[in-house]
Scaffold this active site. Structure first.
Site, PDB file in Angstrom:
ATOM      1  CB  SER A 289      -0.904   0.020   1.241  1.00 15.60           C
ATOM      2  OG  SER A 289      -0.135   0.246   2.419  1.00 15.60           O
ATOM      3  CG  ASP A 290       1.316   5.794  -1.665  1.00 16.94           C
ATOM      4  OD1 ASP A 290       2.219   6.055  -0.826  1.00 16.94           O
ATOM      5  OD2 ASP A 290       1.177   6.444  -2.706  1.00 16.94           O
ATOM      6  CD1 TRP A 291       4.743   5.786   4.605  1.00 19.93           C
ATOM      7  CD2 TRP A 291       4.560   4.453   2.818  1.00 19.93           C
ATOM      8  NE1 TRP A 291       5.846   4.955   4.570  1.00 19.93           N
ATOM      9  CE2 TRP A 291       5.762   4.126   3.483  1.00 19.93           C
ATOM     10  CE3 TRP A 291       4.234   3.736   1.680  1.00 19.93           C
ATOM     11  CZ2 TRP A 291       6.638   3.130   3.039  1.00 19.93           C
ATOM     12  CZ3 TRP A 291       5.100   2.744   1.224  1.00 19.93           C
ATOM     13  CH2 TRP A 291       6.274   2.459   1.903  1.00 19.93           C
TER      14      TRP A 291
END
Length: 859
Positions: A289-291
């Site tokens: 996942s992106d942050w």
């Protein structure tokens, strides 16, 4: 026994947003719904070069792991919990330290004694596959030496649909083919250096302010992230195309994006992850996942997410969707054990594929302090030690950076004033020529436009070890040539500019624009540019100098197109250069171009006459307060395709760039290759080997005497009673039953191997082209091949090949292009496969998308 509901593991919007029709009564009805695709395919390396041995090793080590240990390597330990921007948990029992994930796609974010490479837009402007590989390899070498395991790059999404897009500069231009070649080349380079590449962002990211719901980033007026609404054909032929190239190149990881796609979050969109990426594209690696792009626990796991980053739901909150909660979800049956096995195996297979099990360096960087000593657990202020080893990893990369920056500079106009010779007196104008008074790293994540612009701002940045400004390099050149050099770098000191301009033999004007990521705002621009005009009084600087100097040469540093109509045709403007975002060797590179020491590049996007010419409108304010809807109504017609289809004259077309010599396109010949028919793939993805949890909840409690670091995320359980783990449970009844099927899923017809059906990559034609350098100088030409697919709803032409070639003056060269089945196919939404229509097809070859002197039929 009835399954338990675990609302803490659910989605922030609704638990299974990929389910058609699954919506709460208070959620507005949107036209676009992403269909479900379950179960998550189990990864395999069978018969895949580079992956087979890696999977064997991964399966062997995962078989030794406990459930908590498997969860540990899938879950981040939290923001500022360790030294990297992201760290997974470790497995001390097996001697496996945590994985270090670090930005960025142009160098080591927060790094010291490391390089600041040219941005993606500049490497794309070289149109040089070999340079793209060498850049990737050099970045990989630096990350590896600093102890980084996963480099968060390269970038394809956003692709550049919106010319004002704040992060376009991180990617490789506005064409899927060009971007795909760049993505694949960078992946090979990074991973050959022994680091897992992470291709991002999957997929369809566009407007920044509404892309995610995080208070303090300007998006807190909406309930849910923006939805990029993309039709099926456009998804396959435009936005997913570069990622297929990355998967075929062996990329180890792919990052899912913040935005929703067709009203399902990118990191729990089962059709995009399970369906297209893991099934249709046969992706053997892992999805992270992106942050803070994760919005649930169970839903993303079932939809194919493999790693949660940075782990906490909100930065430094100490709360997680996964970690211990994922352990609970497995124990109560909400997430099947085989799904977690697959997550861990995919991660470890990527680890082994790039050789991280051999000579793995210790982490010698810190994302939270530049001091040598600091806290390993920064937020908790625990474990004080050496955190910045200050290992110098730059090697001779400055030479490569200078070469890329020079060859990625595009010559747009030249009335004969370039290349320069020895000059008696030079005038230099504009703040873009000089240094930031606060230093090259004086603005947070480069979020300012003070001094010369050499990279955009945001998480895709790196610290400059130094930054050679154009003025510094020009002074060095003037000293060597015995030239007089004067300058005015105050953008508003127009009176002084006029005085200096009247004295100079050549007036070098440096102007700029800037853009970046939406968590930082510069001069009212929240990531995305508010318009396509120049910054810092740029138009007035140009007008002022051109009024008093009949040899005015304009250089533009910018993340993308700028409008030039009000000054480009001024008779005293003899040359215009687009220098992109060139990195630490900026000034030296521009001198190389100005004095003809390198051959410049070509545009990776179109420069229109007005912003409205692009036919798209970026969303600066949400269209509703629930989930903003960004309709990708342009479909296939992005950038030059839109200009061509609508017969709009650009100022400078895609692929355009002048040379310092003259080129003649002599001949073209097409040879048909009998590749055989295209056969849809069949069969099923592998079945799960383990379907039952054998460990008791009690065995997964924190060990006696275990010290918990503050807000650090663990996979152990505090107790069994607090989770109600008193019996056995089945699948969560909010989820589709198919998500729990351990027998695999049918392979899609367009699948069958990494990158898709192997027969998509069969060669159907070879095109032989002869090009001659008829000028007086040795030079480099970018030969471009375009294909017309023939149907009324197709683009006029699409890029399907290019080659940067070096030819001596008076000589010629022959270039052979291969046209693949994929290059002439289109996505059929009915058969869900690639098809070639009977429409007549042609091939065109030339210097740009609108300068194509050679053409031939493809029979």
């Amino acid at each position: 026994m009835a399954p338990r509901k675990h609302t803490a593991l659910g989605s922030a919007i609704f638990l299974y947003s990929a389910l058609a029709g699954a919506q709460a009564s208070d959620i507005p009805t949107f036209a676009h719904r992403s269909p479900p695709a379950y179960p998550a395919p189990i990864g395999t390396g069978d018969g895949v070069p580079g992956w087979s041995e890696a999977y064997s090793k991964a399966q062997a080590i995962v078989a030794q792991m406990t459930l908590a240990e498997k969860v540990n390597i899938t879950s981040g330990v939290g923001w500022e919990a360790e030294q990297c921007v992201g760290n997974t948990g470790s497995i001390p029992r097996l001697g496996f330290r945590s994985l270090c994930l670090q930005d960025s796609p142009l160098g080591i974010r927060f790094g010291q004694y490391s390089s600041a490479f040219p941005a993606g837009v500049t490497i794309a402007s070289t149109w040089d596959e070999g340079l793209a590989y060498r850049r990737g390899y050099a970045m990989g070498v630096e990350h590896r030496a600093k102890g980084v395991d996963i480099q968060l790059g390269p970038v394809s999404g956003p692709l550049g649909l919106f010319p004002e897009g704040g992060r376009n500069w991180e990617g490789a231009g506005s064409d899927p083919y060009l971007s795909g070649v760049g993505l694949a080349s960078a992946v090979r380079g990074i991973q050959d250096a022994g680091v897992i590449a992470c291709a991002k962002h999957w997929i369809g990211g566009s407007d920044l302010p509404e892309r995610y719901r995080i208070a303090g980033e300007g998006a807190n007026a909406v309930n849910e992230s923006l939805s990029s609404n993309v039709d099926d054909r456009t998804m396959h032929e435009v936005y997913a195309w570069p990622f297929a190239d990355a998967v075929r190149a062996g990329v180890g990881s792919i990052m899912c994006s913040y935005n929703q796609i067709n009203n399902s979050y990118g990191c729990q969109n089962s059709e995009l992850i399970n369906g297209i990426l893991k099934n249709e594209m046969g992706f053997p690696g892992f999805v992270l996942s992106d942050w803070q792009a994760q919005h649930g626990g169970v839903a993303p796991a079932l939809a194919g997410l493999d790693m949660s980053m940075p782990g906490d739901q909100d930065f430094t909150s100490g709360n997680a969707y996964w970690g211990g909660n994922l352990t609970v979800a497995v124990l109560n049956g909400s997430v099947p054990i085989w799904r977690v096995d697959d997550m861990a195996t995919r991660i470890m297979a990527s680890f082994y594929k790039v050789g991280l099990d051999k000579d793995r360096a210790e982490v010698s960087l810190d994302s939270w302090t530049t001091d040598v000593h600091g806290f390993r657990n920064w937020f908790a202020k625990e474990n004080y030690q050496i955190v910045n080893g200050n290992v110098d990893v730059r090697g001779t990369h400055g030479t490569l950076i200078r070469e890329i920056a020079g060859k990625g500079t595009v010559l747009l106009k030249n009335n004969g004033s370039l290349p320069l010779g020895k000059l008696r007196q030079i005038g230099v104008f504009g703040s873009d020529a000089t240094d930031n008074p606060r230093g090259p790293n004086g603005c947070e994540d480069r979020a300012c436009a003070d001094g010369t612009v050499a990279m955009g701002w945001g998480s895709g940045t790196a610290n400059f070890p130094y930054l050679i400004s154009p003025l510094t390099a020009l002074q060095n050149k003037a000293y060597a040539d015995g030239s007089v050099i004067q300058w005015v770098v105050d953008d508003y000191a127009t009176g002084e500019m006029s005085k200096v301009a009247r004295q100079a033999e050549a007036c070098l004007v440096f102007v700029k624009a800037q853009a970046g990521e939406g968590y930082l705002t510069v001069d009212g621009n929240q990531g995305d540019r508010n318009n396509l005009t120049l910054w810092a009084n740029g138009e007035e600087v140009i007008r002022t100098v051109a009024a008093d100097c009949d040899n005015t040469i304009v250089t533009v540093h910018s993340p993308g197109p700028v409008t030039m109509e009000e000054w480009i045709d001024h008779p005293n403007i003899t040359a215009v250069i687009f220098a992109g975002l060139p990195g630490q060797e900026s000034g030296n590179a521009i001198v190389d171009v100005l004095y003809g020491l390198v051959e410049p590049g070509r545009l990776p996007f179109t420069i229109g006459k007005t912003a409205s010419d692009y036919g798209v409108k970026l969303m600066y304010k949400p269209d509703n307060t629930y989930a903003p809807q960004q309709e990708f109504t342009s479909g296939l017609m992005i950038d030059y395709r839109h200009f061509d289809k609508n017969n709009i004259s650009p100022r400078f077309e895609f692929g355009f760039g002048l040379s310092y010599t003259k080129w003649d396109y002599k001949s073209i010949a097409v040879r048909t290759i009998n590749a055989g028919p295209y056969t849809p793939s069949t069969g099923r993805t592998p079945a799960a080997k383990t379907t039952t949890v054998t460990e008791s909840p009690e065995s997964l409690l924190f060990p006696a005497g275990f010290h918990k670091v503050k807000n650090y995320l663990y996979s152990y359980l505090d107790s069994t009673s607090q989770y109600g783990l008193t019996g056995s449970y089945g699948p969560n009844d909010d989820a589709p039953k198919e998500a729990y099927d351990p027998s695999g899923t049918p392979i899609r017809p367009a699948g069958g191997a990494p990158g898709g059906n192997p027969e998509l990559y069969d060669v159907l034609w070879e095109v032989n082209v002869t090009v001659a350098n008829s000028g007086q100088r040795n030079g480099e030409e970018v030969v471009q091949l375009y294909v017309s697919q023939g149907e009324h709803d197709d683009p006029v032409r699409v890029l399907r090949g290019f080659r940067r070639v070096s030819v001596k003056a008076g000589e010629w060269t022959s270039i052979i292009f291969q046209i693949l089945r994929r290059d002439v196919a289109r996505w059929d939404v009915v058969s869900q496969n690639w098809v070639i229509t009977s429409a007549p097809k042609k091939v065109y070859v030339g210097r740009s998308s609108r300068d194509l002197p050679l053409e031939a039929d493809l029979n």
